[in-house]
Design a protein around this motif. Structure first.
Motif, mmCIF file in Angstrom:
data_model
loop_
_atom_site.group_PDB
_atom_site.id
_atom_site.type_symbol
_atom_site.label_atom_id
_atom_site.label_comp_id
_atom_site.label_asym_id
_atom_site.label_seq_id
_atom_site.Cartn_x
_atom_site.Cartn_y
_atom_site.Cartn_z
ATOM 1 N N ILE A 53 0.845 -1.204 0.000
ATOM 2 C CA ILE A 53 0.000 0.000 0.000
ATOM 3 C C ILE A 53 0.877 1.250 0.000
ATOM 4 C CG2 ILE A 53 -1.602 1.358 1.425
ATOM 5 C CD1 ILE A 53 -2.894 -1.351 2.248
ATOM 6 N N LEU A 54 1.882 1.269 0.861
ATOM 7 C CA LEU A 54 2.758 2.457 0.937
ATOM 8 C C LEU A 54 3.546 2.622 -0.360
ATOM 9 C CD1 LEU A 54 4.096 2.247 4.605
ATOM 10 C CD2 LEU A 54 2.366 3.776 3.668
ATOM 11 N N SER A 55 4.038 1.503 -0.887
ATOM 12 C CA SER A 55 4.830 1.573 -2.124
ATOM 13 C C SER A 55 3.979 2.072 -3.277
ATOM 14 C CB SER A 55 5.381 0.195 -2.486
ATOM 15 O OG SER A 55 6.098 -0.333 -1.400
ATOM 16 N N LEU A 56 2.744 1.591 -3.336
ATOM 17 C CA LEU A 56 1.855 2.007 -4.427
ATOM 18 C C LEU A 56 1.572 3.498 -4.335
ATOM 19 C CD1 LEU A 56 0.205 1.074 -6.857
ATOM 20 C CD2 LEU A 56 -1.685 0.577 -5.315
ATOM 21 N N LEU A 57 1.389 3.986 -3.118
ATOM 22 C CA LEU A 57 1.117 5.417 -2.925
ATOM 23 C C LEU A 57 2.307 6.247 -3.406
ATOM 24 C CD1 LEU A 57 -0.841 7.543 -1.763
ATOM 25 C CD2 LEU A 57 0.435 7.398 0.372
ATOM 26 N N ILE A 58 3.500 5.810 -3.015
ATOM 27 C CA ILE A 58 4.715 6.535 -3.433
ATOM 28 C C ILE A 58 4.842 6.472 -4.943
ATOM 29 C CG2 ILE A 58 7.232 6.558 -3.281
ATOM 30 C CD1 ILE A 58 6.861 5.335 -0.430
ATOM 31 N N PHE A 59 4.597 5.300 -5.505
ATOM 32 C CA PHE A 59 4.688 5.103 -6.954
ATOM 33 C C PHE A 59 3.723 6.040 -7.685
ATOM 34 C CE2 PHE A 59 5.268 2.771 -10.829
ATOM 35 C CZ PHE A 59 4.028 2.677 -11.417
#
Lengths: 439, 181
Positions: free
Chosen positions: A391-397
């Protein structure tokens, strides 16, 4: 509750220790072992029987229809009529025989019930074709579904209930532009006793869990379609946030003892829906549309207004009541439960500055991701940790995609995120191993 | 357990009767019209949609489908009315005037008011499709575009059942077989 293979495996591992320590005799151990092996085998056989019986029924039904269709044109009207009615009578006879002689065999009951359900539709369609009967698809579907509905209770057929739900959704798709589209919810109500019965009797029965997955998945497009002419279209995201939050908060009441992930449709559909919608609401394109619609005068349509208002208000009330029922502060549940409240806050602040709702939902996603990571670490669940990291990685992406950074900067950022993912997983596994060895 | 089984069997029998009653009533009503109804011919202009559950059919647009609006009757769209029919010199039926209630005599058919625009009423006849084998329906559409087409309908006490679709005075299946490429 369904016996799980891993529990049986655990028991088989423990039994020799119990015999060695004199807690039970070796004969007792043998009896226990064979009891659980056989009953588990019987359950698996029943499930397979139901699946293959129903599949066989569907294939036979379709095959008969295709064979009839090949010679249909050459047949006189009387022959076509007799064959149409004969198909229905034959299916009824089979179902009746299964009910009389094979009631305790779920495979027979499900298979014949599914066959009869399909035969009802086929007979009505063949007769309509033979006599060139005009009429709308939605009328045909309603007649078919209501003739098949009693089979859910008389034959105790879970698959017929699923076919009924699917048929109603197709009816809704065909009726989406009519003022009666919201009657979809009324047509689903006859299934309430079915769900309540299985929830009380065996909430972990695989066929029942499957029905819940089907029901909840169908709700997702159905909500949007039945509210298509909503008097407040900007409220549609709120309705969905309320819906998904309600599902998530209901999970502990319905499947608190679930030992497998697939046994928790409320949890998975609720959480996935909240996350997906939050990601959508963390960008400006939907808020631009919402702020534009808020300024329009509401289009008040009588009956629709009542149903739309009931659904919107109903989900909000359900979420609030479920949150208030929490016996003690349960922060993970609270976090998921406040999604519709944040949506409402966003609605009221979007006209002040669009940045406010964007900020709200970006912070919300970070909170959800972090909460998942901490919960995963606390309960030693790597899957949950990875959910949070994802979830965090997708948000950053996504934020990087939105930004004007060049390819090199984005490449470096993604490598960094990937390394964080890997390092975090390795560190967690190592620390769990150390902790387990100490214990 | 036996009592429960008997109750379920009883309920199942009732369900069987209901499931049979609906298609049988559809059949009985139409068979009576086909056997004893008077035959009429209507000129038609078909198109070709698809009903995913009931198969391929040719949608029928009846040519003579307008009447002057009798304002005194206060008619509205989607209302059912009864239209009196006459036959022209070529033997094709056309509507003459309408009534709100079922007439006591004469040749008439029950229709629905599709739309009202000014002085005109657009009628929707109760035969708007002719079911065909899937591969043949598009060929039927091609055929009627350049040929004359009409349907024969049996009418009894206002109830109508479609009998056949003709292209150049030949039943549709025969026509398509004759002109197979």
């Amino acid at each position: 509750m369904e016996k799980k293979q891993k529990h049986i495996d655990w028991l088989e591992q423990e039994l020799p220790n119990w015999v060695r320590r004199g807690l039970i005799t070796s004969e007792n151990a043998t009896t226990l072992k064979s009891h659980y092996r056989n009953s588990d085998g019987t359950e698996k056989r029943d499930h397979l029987l139901v699946i293959f019986s129903s599949l066989g029924a569907v294939l036979v039904g379709v095959g008969i229809i295709l064979l009839l269709a090949y010679n249909w044109r050459e047949m006189p009207r009387s022959t076509r009529t007799i064959l149409s009615m004969g198909l229905l009578c034959g299916a009824q006879g089979l179902a009746g025989w299964a009910l009389w002689k094979k009631y305790n065999n779920p495979g027979w009951r499900e298979g014949t019930s599914v066959f009869l359900t399909l035969a009802i539709g086929a007979s009505l369609a063949l007769i309509a074709q033979t006599y060139h009967i005009p009429g709308q698809l939605n009328t045909f579907l309603l007649t078919w579904m209501f003739l098949a509905l009693p089979l859910v209770y008389i034959m105790g057929s879970v698959l017929t209930a699923n076919l009924y739900m699917l048929g109603n959704l197709v009816w809704l798709i065909d009726s989406v532009e009519s003022p009666n589209a919201c009657l979809y919810w009324l047509y689903l109500m006859p299934l309430i006793p079915f769900f309540l019965h299985w929830k009380a009797k065996d909430p972990y029965k695989p066929a029942f869990i499957l029905s819940l997955w089907v029901l909840l998945f169908l709700f997702i497009p159905a909500l949007g379609m039945s509210l298509a002419d909503s008097f407040l279209p900007s409220f549609l995201p709120l309705v969905y946030l309320g819906f998904f939050s309600t599902l998530y908060l209901l999970d502990p009441y319905i499947h608190a003892q679930a030992s497998e992930s697939w046994q928790r449709p409320f949890h998975w559909i609720g959480s996935t829906g909240i996350v997906v919608l939050s990601f959508i609401l963390s960008t400006d394109w939907l808020w631009d549309e919402i702020s534009r619609q808020i300024s329009l005068p509401p289009d008040i349509g009588n009956f629709h207004l009542i149903v739309d208002g009931l659904l919107t208000g109903g989900f909000f009330m359900a979420t609030l009541l479920l949150l208030l029922r929490l016996k003690r502060p349960h922060y993970p549940l609270l976090l998921w439960g406040i999604a519709p409240i944040l949506g409402l806050l966003g609605q009221y602040t979007v006209s002040l500055n669009i940045i406010i709702p964007l900020l709200i939902f970006n912070i919300y996603i970070i909170s959800i991701g972090s909460s998942q990571i901490m919960e995963g670490i606390r309960n030693q669940r790597q899957g949950t940790v990875n959910n949070g990291l994802f979830i965090l990685s997708l948000l950053i992406f996504l934020r990087f995609i939105d930004s004007d950074l060049g390819l090199i900067a984005r490449g470096i950022a993604f490598v960094f995120i990937g390394c964080c993912f890997l390092i975090t997983n390795l560190w967690i596994i190592k620390s769990w191993r150390i902790k387990n060895n100490e214990e | 357990m036996k009592n429960k089984n008997h109750i379920l069997l009883g309920l199942f029998l009732i369900l069987v009767l209901i499931q049979l009653a609906i298609p049988l009533s559809m059949i009985a009503k139409r068979e009576q019209v086909l056997k004893t109804g008077q035959i009429f011919k209507f000129i038609t202009e078909p198109v070709d949609p698809y009903d995913v559950f009931r198969g391929r059919y040719v949608a029928l647009q009846i040519q003579k489908n307008r009447l002057k609006n009798p304002l005194s009757l206060g008619l509205k769209p989607q209302q059912n009315v009864y239209v009196h029919l006459k036959t022209d010199v070529q033997g094709f039926a056309y509507p003459t005037y309408l009534e709100r209630t079922s007439p006591l005599k004469g040749d008439y058919i029950k229709v629905t008011i599709a739309d009202i625009t000014g002085d005109d009423i657009l009628l929707k006849y109760p035969f708007d499709r002719y079911y065909m084998e899937e591969k043949m329906a598009p060929r039927a559409e091609d055929a009627y575009r350049s040929q004359n087409a009409y349907v024969t309908v049996r009418i009894l006490n206002g109830e109508a059942v479609l009998e056949n679709l003709f292209i150049e005075k030949t039943p549709i299946y025969e026509y398509l077989l004759k002109h197979q490429k």
